[in-house]
Design an enzyme around this catalytic site. Structure first.
Site, PDB file in Angstrom:
ATOM      1  CG  HIS A 130      -1.697  -1.214   5.946  1.00 36.73           C
ATOM      2  ND1 HIS A 130      -2.223  -0.198   6.699  1.00 36.73           N
ATOM      3  CD2 HIS A 130      -1.828  -0.819   4.657  1.00 36.73           C
ATOM      4  CE1 HIS A 130      -2.645   0.779   5.899  1.00 36.73           C
ATOM      5  NE2 HIS A 130      -2.428   0.426   4.655  1.00 36.73           N
ATOM      6  NE  ARG A 183      -0.639   4.884   8.810  1.00 35.91           N
ATOM      7  CZ  ARG A 183      -1.915   4.727   9.153  1.00 35.91           C
ATOM      8  NH1 ARG A 183      -2.284   4.881  10.401  1.00 35.91           N
ATOM      9  NH2 ARG A 183      -2.819   4.416   8.245  1.00 35.91           N
ATOM     10  CB  CYS A 216      -0.913  -0.001   1.219  1.00 33.64           C
ATOM     11  SG  CYS A 216      -2.071   1.387   1.259  1.00 33.64           S
ATOM     12  CG  ASP A 258      -0.772   4.045   5.336  1.00 34.46           C
ATOM     13  OD1 ASP A 258       0.144   4.593   5.983  1.00 34.46           O
ATOM     14  OD2 ASP A 258      -1.932   3.956   5.756  1.00 34.46           O
ATOM     15  CB  CYS A 283      -5.825  -0.562   4.476  1.00 32.97           C
ATOM     16  SG  CYS A 283      -5.454   0.074   2.832  1.00 32.97           S
TER      17      CYS A 283
HETATM   18 ZN    ZN Z   1      -3.429   1.139   3.015  1.00 33.67          ZN
END
Ligand code: ZN
Length: 178
Positions: free
Chosen positions: A68, A16, A12, A14, A71
């Protein structure tokens, strides 16, 4: 001098969930493709090109689809709110939800969210297995495994979803088990 990674990471976007830090590998060890909610679509030339280059040129031995919990893409796909352009992309996750409606039915919202994050990984890993690139590699006897993992941003634990596919023959059974 040149890269020779053994791993392709599909994860992803993202901030993090950065691939190298999560698996603790230095530069040069992981080839990476990231998009919102780690989706693998059979008409996405960007993702397919990454897979082709990784498999045919770099000859990676493992493709890891890593989602994750928590999400935002999966969460947005669960809502009925409009988000504009991105809703077209999130429709792929709504499809995952539709395919698995029976499993998701009746769960409390947090459990449903976690499970959909996991099911999305399994579905996208299956999509990797079904790409022409991976099918061709297996046919030619390449040593190539596809994995589905999920990362927990709250405790840093990386979980293997037990979907490891190393040949076309294994796909159906391993997908159903996962
Ligand atoms: Zn995500």
């Amino acid at each position: 001098m040149q890269q020779a990674p053994e791993y392709l990471w599909i994860g992803c976007s993202d901030s993090r969930v950065p691939a190298n830090q999560i698996v603790n590998l230095p530069p040069g060890e992981v080839f990476v493709h990231r998009n919102i909610a780690n989706v693998v679509v059979h008409s996405d030339l960007n993702c397919l090109s990454v897979i082709q280059f990784a498999v045919e040129v770099l000859k990676v031995k493992h493709i890891i689809v890593c989602g994750h919990y928590g999400c935002g893409g999966v969460k947005a796909a669960m809502e009925n709110q409009e988000h504009g352009l991105i809703d077209n992309w999130l429709h792929h996750i709504k499809d995952v939800s539709r395919f698995n409606a029976e499993k998701l039915k009746g769960l409390d919202p947090d459990k449903e969210f976690d499970l959909l994050c996991e099911l999305n990984v399994i579905e996208q890993a299956k999509n990797v297995c079904n790409t022409t690139v991976v099918k061709k590699a297996w046919k030619e006897g390449a040593e190539l495994s596809i994995h589905g993992w999920i990362y927990n941003i709250e405790n840093g634990i990386l979980k293997d979803l037990d979907l490891c596919v190393t040949s076309d023959k294994q796909l159906k059974k391993n997908y159903e088990n996962a």
